[in-house]
Design a protein around this motif. Structure first.
Motif, short mmCIF file in Angstrom:
data_model
loop_
_atom_site.label_atom_id
_atom_site.label_comp_id
_atom_site.label_asym_id
_atom_site.label_seq_id
_atom_site.Cartn_x
_atom_site.Cartn_y
_atom_site.Cartn_z
N ARG A 126 76.82 35.23 -94.67
CA ARG A 126 77.07 34.30 -95.78
C ARG A 126 78.56 34.00 -95.90
NH1 ARG A 126 76.27 29.87 -98.34
NH2 ARG A 126 76.90 29.92 -100.53
N SER A 127 79.39 35.03 -95.71
CA SER A 127 80.84 34.83 -95.75
C SER A 127 81.28 33.79 -94.72
CB SER A 127 81.56 36.15 -95.51
OG SER A 127 82.96 35.97 -95.50
N GLY A 128 80.75 33.90 -93.51
CA GLY A 128 81.11 32.94 -92.47
C GLY A 128 80.68 31.53 -92.82
N ALA A 129 79.51 31.38 -93.42
CA ALA A 129 79.04 30.05 -93.80
C ALA A 129 79.93 29.45 -94.89
CB ALA A 129 77.60 30.13 -94.29
N VAL A 130 80.35 30.29 -95.84
CA VAL A 130 81.22 29.79 -96.91
C VAL A 130 82.58 29.41 -96.34
CG1 VAL A 130 82.36 30.39 -99.08
CG2 VAL A 130 79.99 31.08 -98.69
N LEU A 131 83.10 30.21 -95.40
CA LEU A 131 84.37 29.86 -94.76
C LEU A 131 84.27 28.53 -94.03
CD1 LEU A 131 85.73 33.20 -93.26
CD2 LEU A 131 86.84 31.78 -94.99
N GLU A 132 83.17 28.30 -93.34
CA GLU A 132 82.97 27.02 -92.65
C GLU A 132 83.01 25.86 -93.64
OE1 GLU A 132 82.74 26.11 -89.60
OE2 GLU A 132 82.18 27.85 -88.40
N LEU A 167 91.21 30.76 -91.31
CA LEU A 167 90.89 30.71 -89.89
C LEU A 167 90.90 32.10 -89.27
CD1 LEU A 167 92.95 27.53 -88.94
CD2 LEU A 167 90.47 27.77 -88.73
N GLU A 168 91.88 32.92 -89.65
CA GLU A 168 91.90 34.31 -89.17
C GLU A 168 90.61 35.03 -89.56
OE1 GLU A 168 95.17 36.51 -90.65
OE2 GLU A 168 96.70 35.11 -89.93
N ASP A 169 90.20 34.88 -90.81
CA ASP A 169 89.01 35.57 -91.28
C ASP A 169 87.76 35.07 -90.55
OD1 ASP A 169 90.48 37.06 -93.05
OD2 ASP A 169 90.05 35.81 -94.79
N LYS A 170 87.71 33.79 -90.27
CA LYS A 170 86.56 33.24 -89.54
C LYS A 170 86.45 33.87 -88.16
CE LYS A 170 84.82 28.77 -87.83
NZ LYS A 170 85.13 28.94 -86.40
N VAL A 171 87.58 33.98 -87.45
CA VAL A 171 87.58 34.62 -86.13
C VAL A 171 87.20 36.09 -86.26
CG1 VAL A 171 89.04 35.31 -84.19
CG2 VAL A 171 89.24 33.01 -85.14
N GLU A 172 87.74 36.76 -87.27
CA GLU A 172 87.45 38.17 -87.47
C GLU A 172 85.95 38.40 -87.65
OE1 GLU A 172 87.64 42.24 -88.08
OE2 GLU A 172 89.16 40.88 -87.25
N LEU A 173 85.29 37.53 -88.41
CA LEU A 173 83.85 37.67 -88.61
C LEU A 173 83.09 37.47 -87.31
CD1 LEU A 173 83.45 35.84 -92.04
CD2 LEU A 173 82.98 38.24 -91.60
N GLU A 174 83.52 36.52 -86.50
CA GLU A 174 82.86 36.31 -85.21
C GLU A 174 83.05 37.51 -84.30
OE1 GLU A 174 82.72 32.21 -83.57
OE2 GLU A 174 84.32 31.83 -85.02
N HIS A 175 84.23 38.12 -84.33
CA HIS A 175 84.47 39.31 -83.52
C HIS A 175 83.62 40.48 -84.01
CE1 HIS A 175 88.59 37.98 -81.70
NE2 HIS A 175 87.61 37.18 -81.40
N ARG A 176 83.47 40.61 -85.32
CA ARG A 176 82.62 41.68 -85.83
C ARG A 176 81.19 41.54 -85.33
NH1 ARG A 176 83.92 42.37 -92.29
NH2 ARG A 176 86.20 42.55 -92.15
N GLY A 177 80.78 40.30 -85.13
CA GLY A 177 79.44 40.04 -84.61
C GLY A 177 79.36 40.08 -83.09
N GLY A 178 80.45 40.47 -82.43
CA GLY A 178 80.46 40.59 -80.97
C GLY A 178 80.60 39.28 -80.23
N ARG A 179 80.95 38.20 -80.94
CA ARG A 179 81.03 36.88 -80.30
C ARG A 179 82.47 36.60 -79.82
NH1 ARG A 179 77.97 36.49 -84.80
NH2 ARG A 179 79.63 35.56 -86.04
N TYR A 180 82.97 37.48 -79.00
CA TYR A 180 84.37 37.37 -78.54
C TYR A 180 84.58 36.14 -77.67
CZ TYR A 180 84.70 42.17 -80.21
OH TYR A 180 84.69 43.30 -80.99
N ALA A 181 83.72 35.95 -76.68
CA ALA A 181 83.90 34.83 -75.75
C ALA A 181 83.84 33.49 -76.47
CB ALA A 181 82.84 34.90 -74.64
N ASP A 182 83.05 33.42 -77.54
CA ASP A 182 82.89 32.16 -78.28
C ASP A 182 84.18 31.74 -78.98
OD1 ASP A 182 80.28 32.19 -77.48
OD2 ASP A 182 79.49 32.89 -79.41
N THR A 183 85.11 32.69 -79.18
CA THR A 183 86.33 32.36 -79.92
C THR A 183 87.52 32.04 -79.01
OG1 THR A 183 87.12 34.66 -80.04
CG2 THR A 183 85.60 33.93 -81.76
N VAL A 184 87.38 32.24 -77.69
CA VAL A 184 88.54 32.12 -76.82
C VAL A 184 89.13 30.72 -76.84
CG1 VAL A 184 89.29 32.16 -74.40
CG2 VAL A 184 87.92 34.04 -75.32
#
Length: 254
Positions: A126-132, A167-184
């Motif tokens: 939900r945090s990621g959706a609100v950030l978007e 933007l930092e927080d958005k990337v951090e949430l994606e990394h917590r979910g293991g989506r590292y390659a998606d953020t490169v």
């Protein structure tokens, strides 16, 4: 009457979803200053300094009154007769713009960002959706193309800095979910746009390392170090240096 004022990008006024054109640089600067005041009085001295800078006209108070009058006419033309009379208020020391409800985009952004921060630990999805949603309000650099002086510049800097944190927080949430390659790709873009912003470079290092690209992660560190040293005569922060050393050791905790 649904009126919305947008400052996260070029100044934009929309009435029932349609753009209202406030013409004239001085009118636009005045409107921005009153919006930044958020219903509190902005002094005549501040307005004169922001609108004319080091070259105020003779009888500056009268010149300011003329700009206020033109802005009132513009707002009434686009927003309906009487809109400005009820909201653009003359006070003994200055002027205020009193609006009802969340009709300024930077206020909506800040509210959404605060909500996303509260949700990060307990409900990351939900945090990621609100950030978007919050980041979707941005159309460019804050107050882009607006003149003004210290007040406008400091407000633009503050808002832009909060966007970078989001933007930092958005990337951090994606990394917590293991989506590292998606953020490169996005982090490459951000480090090009903001080469002195160490957190984006650190996040890029992590994303590359976790995507099986440790050599590129170290290259990202060295690019950051070169820019910092060349522009500011500084080294990366101890935290970033520690991250670099962990990547060198192939420490999977990096």
């Amino acid at each position: 009457m649904v009126v919305r004022f947008n400052l996260l990008g070029p100044l934009e006024v929309r009435v029932h979803g349609r753009p209202a054109h406030i013409r004239g640089g001085r009118q636009r600067t005045l409107l921005v200053l009153l919006l930044l005041g958020e219903g509190t009085s902005v002094s005549k001295e501040q307005l004169i300094d922001e609108i004319w800078g080091d070259d105020p006209p003779g009888q500056a108070g009268n010149a300011l009154q003329a700009v206020v009058t033109r802005l009132r006419r513009s707002l009434d033309t686009w927003c309906g007769a009487g809109f400005a009379r009820e909201r653009l208020v003359s006070e003994p020391s200055g002027y205020s713009l009193r609006l009802d409800g969340p009709v300024i985009d930077f206020r909506e952004f800040e509210s959404l960002y605060d909500e996303a921060r509260r949700l990060m630990a307990g409900d990351p999805a939900r945090s990621g959706a609100v950030l978007e949603e919050a980041l979707g309000l941005w159309r460019g650099p804050a107050l882009h193309g607006v003149g003004g002086g210290v007040l406008c510049r400091s407000a633009a800097i503050r808002l832009d800095e909060k966007r970078l944190l989001a933007l930092e927080d958005k990337v951090e949430l994606e990394h917590r979910g293991g989506r590292y390659a998606d953020t490169v790709a996005e982090l490459h873009r951000l480090t090009m746009l903001y080469p002195l912003h160490e957190r984006f470079s650190e996040q890029l290092m992590v994303a590359l390392y976790r995507s099986g690209r440790p050599a590129e992660a170290l290259d990202a560190y060295h690019r950051l170090r070169t820019v910092l040293h060349g522009e500011l005569g500084l080294e990366p922060t101890p935290a970033v240096q520690s991250r670099m050393r962990a990547i060198r050791r192939h420490d999977m905790a990096a």
